[in-house]
Design an enzyme around this catalytic site. Structure first.
Site, PDB file in Angstrom:
ATOM      1  CG  ASP A 140      -2.418  -0.416   0.833  1.00 57.90           C
ATOM      2  OD1 ASP A 140      -2.678  -0.888  -0.440  1.00 57.90           O
ATOM      3  OD2 ASP A 140      -3.283  -0.047   1.805  1.00 57.90           O
ATOM      4  CG  ASP A 375      -9.509  -7.789  12.285  1.00 57.26           C
ATOM      5  OD1 ASP A 375      -9.937  -6.609  12.514  1.00 57.26           O
ATOM      6  OD2 ASP A 375      -8.515  -8.262  12.540  1.00 57.26           O
TER       7      ASP A 375
END
Length: 665
Positions: A140, A375
Site C-alpha cells: 500500500d 476484521d
C-alpha cells in the site's frame, strides 16, 4: 480401512478444572453483590462529606462488575483443539486445495523491506505442494524499493526453499533461522559437515540479498542499472505519490510456467506483487481495501480455495500451519460448517518479563469497511450467517511477530484497537443487536469484551483519582477495618488478583511479568481507552474521520538496548504521557500530604488504620506501580526519559487537583 477413513481430522477437549473455576467465579460474584449491598445501605446523607466520591465509586464498581461478568464468557467453558495432520495426508494429500497467502505492507520506512521479505520467504517455504501455493504481497506504499526487495527475495527463494525441505528447517524465516542455528554451529560441524557447509552457503546468499536491499533502502531509490534489468519498474513511470498512482501488478514468479523452478528443479510457488490503484479523492479503506483488492486479483491468477492472511511482521514459525488449518476445513463431519481458522498472535522479541504486557489474542465476499478493525466486523458477519470459526493454537506457534518496543507504540496500538471496537459497538454491527438470535449469548459477550474496552477508561480514572483525593482530605470511602463489610471488599480484591496471577503463571509468565501486566493494564485504560472513547464520540459527531495508524516495526539501537534491559521507553512529549505523569504525581502528592497530616498529629494513627486502610493500600499500590514513571520524570538521564516539559505540566495539574480536592464533598 473403512473405519480409518472416517476418523476425525481434529478433536475438541474441555479444559480441566472447569468446575473449580466456576465455583471460584460464583464466589467472586457473591462478593461483588455484597459490595453493592454495602454501597446502597451506607450512602452518606445529603451534604455529608464524601457523598460525591461515594456515588462515583459505586458507579465505577457497577461498571467493573458488569465488565467482569462479560469477561467470564471467554473463561466459563475453555476448550482445546488438536489436529491429526497424519490422517489428513493419508486421505487427501493428492486432493489438497489451492491456498492463496496474502501479506500486506504499507510503508517501507516503518515496515522495513527486509522484515517483509523474511515473512514472504517463510510462507513461500511452507510444507505444501508448491503448485498449489500462491503468495501475494500487497504494497500500500506503492514503493519500488519493496518491489525490488521482492525480486531479490524471489531469486533467493530458489535456494532457500530446497534447503528448507532438505533439512526440515524450522522456522522458515531466514533471519530467525540463522539466529537459531548460530548457537548450534559447532555441533553441526561435528555431526554433519554437509549440512554445515550448506548452511554457510545459504547464509552467504542471504547476506548478499540483504546487502543489496539495505543499500537500495539507504540510497532511497533503485539504480538505473537495476531498473534496466527488470521491465516491471516501468510501471512507476506514471507514479505520483503513494496516494495517487495506477495499479501496479507484477507476477514475479508464475507457478503456472513450467520453467519456474528452484535450483533442485522443483516447481516454485506463484509470487505476485500488487500496489492497488489509489486516488486522493477516494477513500482507500486501509488494510481492508488492500485485502479486497488482493481477493479480486488472486481470483484471476490462482483462485485458491483458501485464503491465508499474514501481517508483514508475522513470519511463519511452523511450516505445517496450513495443514493444521486444513484439518478443520476438510474434516468430513464438521468441516462444512467452518468459515475461518484463527491462529493466536505471538511475538519472538518479548523480554523475559514482558515489559509492555504483549497482547495474546486476536475476513458478500471480502472484508467489511467502516472502522479501523474491519476484521472484527467481517468475522462477526460471517458467524451471523451460520458459519463457525476455530481458534487454533498448535504446540509449535504458527506465527511469530515483533512486539512494540516503546510505551507510546503500545498505547497508540491499543488506542486504534479500542477505538475500532467501540465504533463497532455503536454501529449496526454491534454484537448486541446484529448478533441477536444469530449467535449464542456467550459468543455475543465474547465480542462485547473487546467492544467495551474503551468504556473502561472512566471507571478506572475514578478509582485512580478519587480515593487518593479523599485520602488527602481524611475522608473514608470504604468500610472500617473492624466492620464485617470489609470482608467482601477484601475477598474480591484478593481473589481477583490471586486468580489473575495464577492464570498468568500457568500461561508461562513470571512474577515480574504479571506486575508489568498490571501496570500496562492501568496505563492503557487511562490513556489509550480514554483517547479512543473521546475520538469515537467526536467522530460520531461528524468532526473527524478515523485514521489507521501503522505501528512502527523498527527501533534505533539505543531504544532496542533499553528494551532488552526492560527499561520503559518514554522519550518524548505527548498528551498520553502528560496524563500518566499527572495521575502518578497526584497519587504521590495525596499520599505524602496524608502522611504529613498523620505525623503532625492532625489524624491519629489508630483512626487512620481503622477508617482508611483500603484507601491507603490503593494509593500505595498506585505509587509503587508508577515507580518507572517517577524514575523517567526525575532520575533518568538517557533519551528514553520523560522531557522536563511533561514534568512541569504534570506537576502543575496534579497540584491544582490537590487544591481543588478541598471543595469536593
Amino acid at each position: 480401512m473403512g473405519e480409518e477413513r472416517y476418523l476425525p481430522l481434529f478433536e475438541t477437549t474441555r479444559a480441566n478444572g472447569r468446575v473449580l473455576y466456576r465455583l471460584f467465579a460464583v464466589s467472586v460474584f457473591v462478593g461483588i453483590c455484597l459490595i453493592w449491598v454495602y454501597r446502597v445501605t451506607h450512602i452518606p446523607k445529603a451534604c455529608e462529606d464524601g457523598r460525591f466520591g461515594w456515588m462515583c465509586l459505586f458507579a465505577a464498581e457497577l461498571w467493573f462488575s458488569f465488565y467482569w461478568v462479560v469477561t467470564q464468557a471467554t473463561r466459563w467453558s475453555r476448550i482445546y483443539r488438536h489436529t491429526f495432520k497424519d490422517r489428513l495426508s493419508q486421505r487427501y494429500e493428492k486432493e489438497l486445495p489451492g491456498v492463496d497467502i496474502f501479506v500486506c505492507t504499507a510503508d517501507p520506512i516503518i515496515e522495513p523491506p527486509m522484515m517483509v521479505m523474511n515473512t514472504v520467504l517463510s510462507v513461500l517455504a511452507y510444507d505444501y505442494p508448491p503448485e498449489k501455493l500462491s503468495v501475494y504481497l500487497s504494497d500500500d506504499g506503492g514503493s519500488e524499493l519493496t518491489y525490488y526487495a521482492l525480486l531479490e527475495a524471489a531469486e533467493f527463494a530458489k535456494h532457500w526453499i530446497p534447503h528448507c525441505k532438505k533439512y526440515s528447517v524450522e522456522p522458515r524465516s531466514p533471519a530467525a533461522y540463522f539466529i537459531s542455528t548460530a548457537s548450534d554451529a559447532v555441533g553441526d560441524q561435528s555431526q554433519n559437515q554437509n549440512r554445515a557447509g550448506d548452511v554457510a552457503l545459504i547464509k552467504k546468499l542471504y547476506e548478499n540479498m540483504e546487502n543489496k536491499i539495505e543499500n537500495a533502502v539507504k540510497l532511497g531509490r533503485i539504480s538505473e542499472e537495476v531498473r534496466s534489468k527488470h521491465k516491471g519498474f516501468s510501471q512507476w513511470n506514471s507514479y505520483s505519490s503513494k496516494l495517487d498512482h495506477d495499479t501496479i501488478l507484477q507476477i514475479v514468479v508464475d507457478g503456472r510456467n513450467p520453467n519456474a523452478r528452484d535450483v533442485e528443479g522443483c516447481m516454485l510457488p506463484t509470487l505476485v506483487y500488487l500496489a492497488r490503484e489509489k486516488r486522493p479523492q477516494y477513500h482507500h479503506n486501509f488494510k481492508a481495501g488492500a485485502m479486497n483488492a488482493l481477493i479480486r486479483v488472486s481470483s484471476s491468477i490462482s483462485n485458491g480455495k483458501l485464503l491465508l492472511n499474514v501481517d508483514c511482521d508475522m513470519y511463519s514459525n511452523n511450516s505445517m500451519a496450513i495443514r493444521d488449518a486444513l484439518c478443520f476445513f476438510m474434516d468430513e463431519e464438521q468441516g462444512h460448517e467452518i468459515a475461518y481458522v484463527q491462529f493466536p498472535q505471538n511475538f519472538d522479541n518479548l523480554t523475559k518479563n514482558e515489559l509492555y504486557a504483549s497482547l495474546k489474542v486476536i475476513n458478500e465476499m471480502g472484508l467489511k469497511y467502516g472502522c479501523p478493525v474491519e476484521d472484527v466486523i467481517t468475522g462477526l458477519s460471517i458467524q451471523c450467517r451460520g458459519w463457525k470459526s476455530v481458534y487454533c493454537n498448535p504446540t509449535r506457534k504458527a506465527f511469530l511477530g515483533l512486539n512494540a518496543t516503546t510505551l507510546l507504540q503500545i498505547l497508540v496500538q491499543h488506542k486504534r484497537w479500542s477505538e475500532g471496537n467501540l465504533q463497532i459497538m455503536l454501529s449496526k454491527y454491534s454484537a448486541v443487536w446484529f448478533g441477536h438470535g444469530k449467535i449464542s449469548l456467550g459468543h455475543q459477550l465474547g465480542y462485547l469484551r473487546y467492544n467495551l474496552w474503551a468504556a473502561n477508561c472512566w471507571a478506572t480514572l475514578i478509582y485512580s483519582i478519587l480515593p487518593s483525593l479523599y485520602l488527602l482530605r481524611g475522608t473514608s470511602l470504604f468500610p472500617q477495618i473492624s466492620s464485617r463489610w470489609i470482608i467482601p471488599f477484601a475477598y474480591v480484591i484478593i481473589a481477583k488478583n490471586i486468580g489473575s496471577f495464577l492464570e498468568y503463571m500457568w500461561c508461562g509468565g513470571t512474577m515480574l511479568g504479571w506486575w508489568n501486566d498490571q501496570r500496562i493494564w492501568l496505563y492503557q485504560r487511562i490513556t489509550s481507552y480514554l483517547f479512543a472513547f473521546i475520538d469515537t464520540i467526536v467522530h460520531y459527531l461528524g468532526y473527524t474521520d478515523s485514521a489507521f495508524v501503522i505501528t512502527a516495526k523498527v527501533a534505533d539501537a539505543d531504544v532496542s538496548e533499553r528494551y532488552k534491559k526492560e527499561i520503559m521507553e518514554f522519550g518524548g512529549s505527548c498528551p498520553m504521557f502528560t496524563i500518566l505523569a499527572t495521575l502518578a504525581l497526584l497519587n504521590l502528592y495525596c499520599f505524602a500530604g496524608f502522611v504529613q497530616a498523620a505525623v503532625a498529629g492532625t489524624i491519629g494513627f489508630a483512626e487512620v488504620y481503622e477508617t482508611m486502610c483500603l484507601q491507603i493500600l490503593l494509593c500505595g499500590v498506585l505509587i509503587v506501580i508508577n515507580l518507572p514513571l517517577y524514575e523517567a520524570l526525575y532520575l533518568r538521564k538517557d533519551k528514553g526519559k520523560l522531557p522536563s516539559s511533561v514534568a512541569v505540566k504534570s506537576m502543575a495539574f496534579a497540584g491544582f487537583a490537590c487544591i481543588c480536592s478541598k471543595f469536593i464533598y
